[in-house]
Design an enzyme around this catalytic site. Structure first.
Site, PDB file in Angstrom:
ATOM      1  N   LEU A  78       1.009 -11.739   0.038  1.00  0.00           N
ATOM      2  CA  LEU A  78       0.683 -10.460   0.663  1.00  0.00           C
ATOM      3  C   LEU A  78       0.812  -9.322  -0.328  1.00  0.00           C
ATOM      4  O   LEU A  78       1.592  -9.368  -1.281  1.00  0.00           O
ATOM      5  CB  LEU A  78       1.552 -10.213   1.900  1.00  0.00           C
ATOM      6  CG  LEU A  78       3.025  -9.864   1.757  1.00  0.00           C
ATOM      7  CD1 LEU A  78       3.245  -8.392   1.418  1.00  0.00           C
ATOM      8  CD2 LEU A  78       3.742 -10.180   3.050  1.00  0.00           C
ATOM      9  N   CYS A  79       0.016  -8.292  -0.085  1.00  0.00           N
ATOM     10  CA  CYS A  79       0.128  -7.037  -0.838  1.00  0.00           C
ATOM     11  C   CYS A  79      -0.060  -5.905   0.171  1.00  0.00           C
ATOM     12  O   CYS A  79       0.089  -6.105   1.373  1.00  0.00           O
ATOM     13  CB  CYS A  79      -0.898  -6.985  -1.968  1.00  0.00           C
ATOM     14  SG  CYS A  79      -2.598  -6.908  -1.398  1.00  0.00           S
ATOM     15  N   ALA A  80      -0.400  -4.724  -0.294  1.00  0.00           N
ATOM     16  CA  ALA A  80      -0.490  -3.595   0.626  1.00  0.00           C
ATOM     17  C   ALA A  80      -1.645  -3.766   1.611  1.00  0.00           C
ATOM     18  O   ALA A  80      -1.499  -3.567   2.808  1.00  0.00           O
ATOM     19  CB  ALA A  80      -0.637  -2.296  -0.150  1.00  0.00           C
ATOM     20  N   GLY A  82      -4.279  -6.486   1.111  1.00  0.00           N
ATOM     21  CA  GLY A  82      -4.920  -7.803   1.075  1.00  0.00           C
ATOM     22  C   GLY A  82      -5.874  -8.010  -0.089  1.00  0.00           C
ATOM     23  O   GLY A  82      -6.517  -9.055  -0.166  1.00  0.00           O
ATOM     24  N   MET A 106       0.102  -5.550   4.296  1.00  0.00           N
ATOM     25  CA  MET A 106       1.134  -4.845   5.073  1.00  0.00           C
ATOM     26  C   MET A 106       0.535  -3.803   6.019  1.00  0.00           C
ATOM     27  O   MET A 106       1.152  -3.465   7.036  1.00  0.00           O
ATOM     28  CB  MET A 106       2.137  -4.175   4.131  1.00  0.00           C
ATOM     29  CG  MET A 106       3.044  -5.154   3.391  1.00  0.00           C
ATOM     30  SD  MET A 106       4.072  -6.178   4.492  1.00  0.00           S
ATOM     31  CE  MET A 106       5.419  -5.046   4.866  1.00  0.00           C
TER      32      MET A 106
END
Ligand SMILES: [Fe+2]
Length: 392
Positions: A78-80, A82, A106
């Protein structure tokens, strides 16, 4: 995407949280920056094993990063939003590591809504129903009350399509939208949901505030009836419960279920310091908690607008507590007015920078683009006071 380009396998927030809650073995690989990771993480109802390796470390030394990852479980990256996590998934899969991307990152986690039916003891299911809609990433709770073909939505988040679809699937139409107060941690979906539903909207800002939303005023003690011609009626009683904000309202649904907003949580009370009037608002909150709610019996079910930790979610999925238990367990309900005011003063802390701007939007004094609102709403709510330690 170009034709023939492989699709990065992904998982949506809802199924990921279901799997994590069920204890399925998986690892979350969070590739955001250090400060983003420290500020806010993906959480499950059971602990989720999480590895944090910033994206730029992958760019610099992919092989070294791969060596740090276990290979015996699926990895969800995951990142901020996608994007960079998808590139990490591609790198992992090229190296033969089973992995998926968290779609939307997120931001999607912070917007995800999980409806849980609140047990109301209505045998047979013929009558009214109450749903708690849990925005798990932020710790925000909204509510849907349905009786017959009518529904009231309380404290909706910005995703008005979600509420409209949910109520439609319940076979009802939204006749009223209520906010418990002018929220500071998220942009209310109330005015927009009411407008798209043809429903009336209510929020009370209280004295001293310039409220520019179109509202149908409701008075303390007023009783709303829901269900109408279907022969099933549930009452919703409006209770003025000032303190967290001067206009804070609670709603007693049926005879036992109290939607408390940020007046009272299951383990704490709402912060009375967000408006810069901690002394006056603390005294108001004290009198609400000790006198305003005094007539309610101990078996009243407290259903708040926020929670702080996922361990506040009960085995049945609902964040709730009997008022009697809250009265016994929450220290702020057991101290004198002066002790209460002193305790609230002692824990004044600066609110997140965006709270002032969110309040202006919720009052109707400003508008905001969706992307900006998303940025404002990143992270968990900071609406609860406490914890306090009486005697210390
Ligand atoms: Fe609040």
């Amino acid at each position: 995407m170009a034709e023939g380009e492989p699709v990065t396998p992904s998982v949506e927030v809802g199924p990921l949280l279901s799997r994590a809650d069920a204890g399925e073995p998986l690892i979350v690989l969070d590739v955001r920056n250090d400060d983003e990771f420290e500020a806010w993480r993906l959480e499950g109802r059971r602990p989720i094993e999480t590895v944090h390796i910033p994206y730029f470390d992958f760019i610099e030394d992919a092989a070294g990063c791969l060596d740090r990852l276990p290979r015996d479980r699926e990895i969800v990256v995951l990142c901020a939003q996608g994007g960079s996590s998808a590139m990490v998934v591609d790198t992992l899969r090229e190296a033969g590591v089973e992995s998926r991307n968290l779609a939307g990152g997120m931001v999607a986690y912070g917007a995800y809504l999980w409806p849980v039916r609140v047990p109301t003891g209505d045998a047979g299911g013929q009558g009214w129903e109450l749903w708690q809609v849990n925005r798990r990433g932020k710790g925000c709770l909204s509510y849907v009350v349905r009786s017959g073909r009518e529904a009231i939505v309380v404290d909706p988040s910005r995703d008005t399509s979600w509420y409209a679809g949910f109520v439609r699937r319940l076979g009802a139409v939204i006749v009223r939208v209520l906010d418990t107060h002018v929220h500071a941690d998220h942009v209310s979906g109330g005015p927009a949901l009411a407008a798209r539903s043809g429903a009336s909207y209510f929020v009370s800002a209280g004295n001293g505030f310039d409220l520019r939303q179109t509202v149908e005023p409701l008075a303390d003690g007023q009783v709303l009836r829901l269900g109408g011609d279907a022969g099933v009626t549930v009452q919703v009683r409006v209770m003025a419960t000032p303190g967290h904000t001067p206009g804070s309202s609670s709603y007693l649904v049926g005879h036992r279920h109290l939607l408390t907003g940020d007046t009272l949580f299951v383990r704490s009370v709402g912060r009375p310091d967000l408006g810069g009037h901690v002394e006056a608002w603390s005294r108001a909150l004290f009198h609400t908690l000790r006198e305003g709610l005094a007539s309610l019996p101990d078996d009243t079910v407290v259903l708040p607008a926020h929670f702080s930790g996922l361990d506040e979610i009960g085995a049945d999925g609902v964040v709730a507590a009997p008022l009697g238990g809250v009265r016994r367990a929450v220290p702020e309900l057991r101290i004198s007015e002066e002790e209460f005011v002193a305790a609230m003063r002692a824990q004044v802390k600066p609110p997140p920078a965006a709270y002032d701007e969110i309040i202006r939007v919720n009052l109707g004094l400003a508008t905001v683009e969706p992307d900006k609102a998303t940025e404002w709403e990143l992270g968990k709510n900071q609406c609860a006071a406490g914890p306090i330690h009486p005697g210390s």
